[in-house]
Design a protein around this motif. Sequence first.
Motif, short mmCIF file in Angstrom:
data_model
loop_
_atom_site.label_atom_id
_atom_site.label_comp_id
_atom_site.label_asym_id
_atom_site.label_seq_id
_atom_site.Cartn_x
_atom_site.Cartn_y
_atom_site.Cartn_z
N LYS A 315 0.83 -1.21 0.00
CA LYS A 315 0.00 0.00 0.00
C LYS A 315 0.86 1.25 0.00
CE LYS A 315 -4.31 -1.74 1.64
NZ LYS A 315 -5.41 -1.70 2.58
N ALA A 319 0.83 4.22 -2.82
CA ALA A 319 0.65 5.63 -2.45
C ALA A 319 1.81 6.47 -2.97
CB ALA A 319 0.53 5.76 -0.93
N ASN A 322 1.50 7.24 -6.60
CA ASN A 322 0.46 8.24 -6.88
C ASN A 322 0.87 9.66 -6.54
OD1 ASN A 322 -1.16 6.20 -7.79
ND2 ASN A 322 -2.15 5.87 -5.81
N GLN A 323 2.06 9.82 -6.00
CA GLN A 323 2.48 11.17 -5.61
C GLN A 323 2.82 12.02 -6.81
OE1 GLN A 323 2.38 12.50 -2.42
NE2 GLN A 323 1.20 10.62 -2.22
N ASP B 242 -4.43 2.08 6.00
CA ASP B 242 -4.52 3.27 5.14
C ASP B 242 -4.10 4.54 5.87
OD1 ASP B 242 -5.31 1.93 2.86
OD2 ASP B 242 -7.44 1.96 3.44
N GLN B 243 -4.53 4.64 7.12
CA GLN B 243 -4.15 5.81 7.91
C GLN B 243 -2.63 5.84 8.13
OE1 GLN B 243 -6.80 4.89 11.13
NE2 GLN B 243 -8.12 6.66 10.73
N VAL B 245 -0.33 4.53 6.20
CA VAL B 245 0.32 4.88 4.94
C VAL B 245 0.21 6.39 4.67
CG1 VAL B 245 0.19 4.60 2.43
CG2 VAL B 245 0.19 2.58 3.93
N ASP B 246 -0.97 6.96 4.90
CA ASP B 246 -1.15 8.40 4.69
C ASP B 246 -0.19 9.21 5.55
OD1 ASP B 246 -3.11 7.94 2.89
OD2 ASP B 246 -4.80 8.41 4.23
N ARG B 247 -0.09 8.81 6.81
CA ARG B 247 0.78 9.54 7.74
C ARG B 247 2.25 9.39 7.32
NH1 ARG B 247 2.49 13.52 10.09
NH2 ARG B 247 3.60 13.29 12.05
N ILE B 249 3.42 8.97 4.28
CA ILE B 249 3.64 9.82 3.11
C ILE B 249 3.81 11.28 3.56
CG2 ILE B 249 2.54 10.75 1.00
CD1 ILE B 249 3.36 7.90 0.53
N ASP B 250 2.97 11.66 4.51
CA ASP B 250 3.02 12.99 5.06
C ASP B 250 4.40 13.28 5.69
OD1 ASP B 250 1.23 15.14 5.38
OD2 ASP B 250 1.30 14.81 7.56
N LYS B 253 7.09 13.60 3.12
CA LYS B 253 7.00 14.89 2.41
C LYS B 253 7.43 16.05 3.28
CE LYS B 253 3.30 14.63 -0.96
NZ LYS B 253 1.84 14.63 -0.97
#
Lengths: 323, 259
Positions: A315, A319, A322-323, B242-243, B245-247, B249-250, B253
Amino acid sequence: MDILVILEGANGAIHRISKEAVAAAQALGKDLNQKVSVLVFGKNSDNLSKEAASFKVDEVLLVEDDNLKSYSADAYAETVKQIVEKESPKFVLTGYSYLVRDFFPKVSARLQKPLITDVTGYKVEGSKTLFTKQVLHGKLTVDIETKVDGPVLVGFQSAAYSLDNLEKGSAKIRTAEVTLDSAQLKTTSEEPFQEESGGVDLTSADKIVSIGRGIGKEENIPMINDLAAALKAEIGASRPIVDSGWLPNSHQVGSSGQSVTPNLYLALGISGAIQHVVGMKGSKNIVAINRDPDAPIFEVADYGVVGDILEIVPKLTEALKNQ
Amino acid sequence: MKIGVLVKQVASGESPLRIDTSGKWVVEESIDFTTNESDSYALEEALQIIERSGGAGEVVVISMCPAERTPKIIREALAKGGHRAIHIQEEAPYETDPFMVASIFAEALKDESFDLILSGLQSDDLGSGQTGVILGELLGMSTATLVMGVELQKGKLRVKRELESGWFQWVTLPFPACITIQSGLNQPRYPSLKGIMGAKKKEIKSIAKSDVKGSGTPMQEFSRMYTHKAEKRTEMIEGSTDQIVDRMIDIFKKNIKVI
Ligand SMILES: Cc1cc2nc3c(=O)[nH]c(=O)nc-3n(C[C@H](O)[C@H](O)[C@H](O)COP(=O)(O)OP(=O)(O)OC[C@H]3O[C@@H](n4cnc5c(N)ncnc54)[C@H](O)[C@@H]3O)c2cc1C
Ligand SMILES: Cc1cc2nc3c(=O)[nH]c(=O)nc-3n(C[C@H](O)[C@H](O)[C@H](O)COP(=O)(O)OP(=O)(O)OC[C@H]3O[C@@H](n4cnc5c(N)ncnc54)[C@H](O)[C@@H]3O)c2cc1C
């Protein structure tokens, strides 16, 4: 004599890990109000003894002998044993390098004195000095107490003490003699060599995705290749991955492999054994995913996830794409 | 050639570890015991040395541990091809001083007159990294550690020792020799079904530790055991996959700035 540090030469200079042991000895000497001496031995070891004399120590003992020209476990062990018998130090400290590992236990056997290895620190409590080390896969720590009069032998873990704390000074050099019977020296050694370098150079990488035994099986490696590609990262590994032949030697991070300092070190399914951590703890940002909340890797991580890499990695790769 | 191999049972890496009421060791009931990693490589090397020299010789598996637990790792070693085993049975309090452990082995094994003893370089639980070398010294054998390759020569042994950071060194030593094995020098085999069946008939000689005189008394012991403090403040990322993975990526970045 109070504290004696055994110094090891490496390429004509004193080995880094030996200098760390001098820094440890200087700290212990201050706490116990004891003097620190250092021992240099070999053949034509002028450079080494001069370097040793530049440390803030009481004196440098120098032993020169033809039998110490190249490495022999028996000659090295016998030299240290005889010097310790003559000088009766209270502590004999050394940096526990891969060479010292080979002969120092022999000194313990010959003197019948305790040796405590891979030590990360000490504690002075009343009249006792305890030595600290990690046990049980690095998850727990013990303070070890000794039960003898006379020398306690201690091998310090690499990077346990910082060279920044090594105090400089100028010490006198005293020569000392040992008697080595070449008939008693069983082993002979050849020149050290470096195995085929080439392969990846992780030392200059900006991002490293590093995998450990938690990856489970070789068939899961492509999943990591995908992640590394999406992140534009190099791939590192713990020793078991290399031992199993899943990745070439050049990917290994740790005391037997490369020491790395990337901007991002993403540790996936790596427990955080000390031999691995010494090779990556200088990374600027460490992110670890491990399903065991007690894994020691979390002690050096800036960001941690308790979870299953096999679930998270695909996953995460998606992700990133997709950036 | 007669080869002895030391195999030790240790807590597996994923065993839950709770410190016991003595404050000096862990609660053993919850531990899953396995063969120490480098010992598996030592056993494999012993079996291969015998195979390389035409099959003549014997591999004797040696372990010191409480009576009830050890047979599992001993049986496994016999199933892989060990010819017989010596089990030194101990009861609590267990020996924790590596010098004592080695001197008990020396006393129990001296009459075996091994040509070669192999052990792991270091145990995964206590990690003293000394037992093999001290045992070799006490038995008057030549020694070498961190071995990553073994060549048999006439009357002697040439071994490749690991040094730091990808460096190595060849060392030559005469028999009898005691060498400690580093992980990775071979690929340990799995026991075959035939091996597992055959192991049941192999001899396991049990010796009570109390019948073996080790020299002296322990020179070092644990004063206390504890969990260490983290070196850094770690931000733990929690939530659904999912949460998480989002964190991540954050963080990549904004905080680390790598994407
Ligand atoms: C002299 C010497 C030198 C050494 N040199 C090195 C060296 O240079 N480099 C090195 O790395 N090691 C070295 N080692 C070995 C070191 O001691 C450890 O054995 C090794 O680092 C452990 O590797 P690991 O973390 O991959 O495996 P393990 O310790 O087995 O850890 C695997 C981890 O994966 C986790 N896990 C399992 N499945 C999953 C999953 N699905 N999702 C998430 N997490 C999971 C587990 O919880 C565990 O924490 C050396 C040892 C010695 C004695
Ligand atoms: C309170 C307490 C309880 C303990 N209980 C147990 C216990 O129940 N079971 C247990 O196994 N240990 C137990 N130990 C640890 C045990 O005492 C150690 O085996 C001993 O200190 C040797 O040190 P090491 O393992 O660090 O040796 P190292 O020198 O690191 O071992 C190197 C190699 O020597 C060989 N070796 C060492 N010990 C043995 C052995 N016993 N049998 C066969 N080969 C061996 C192996 O090949 C090993 O790879 C306990 C320790 C404490 C403090």
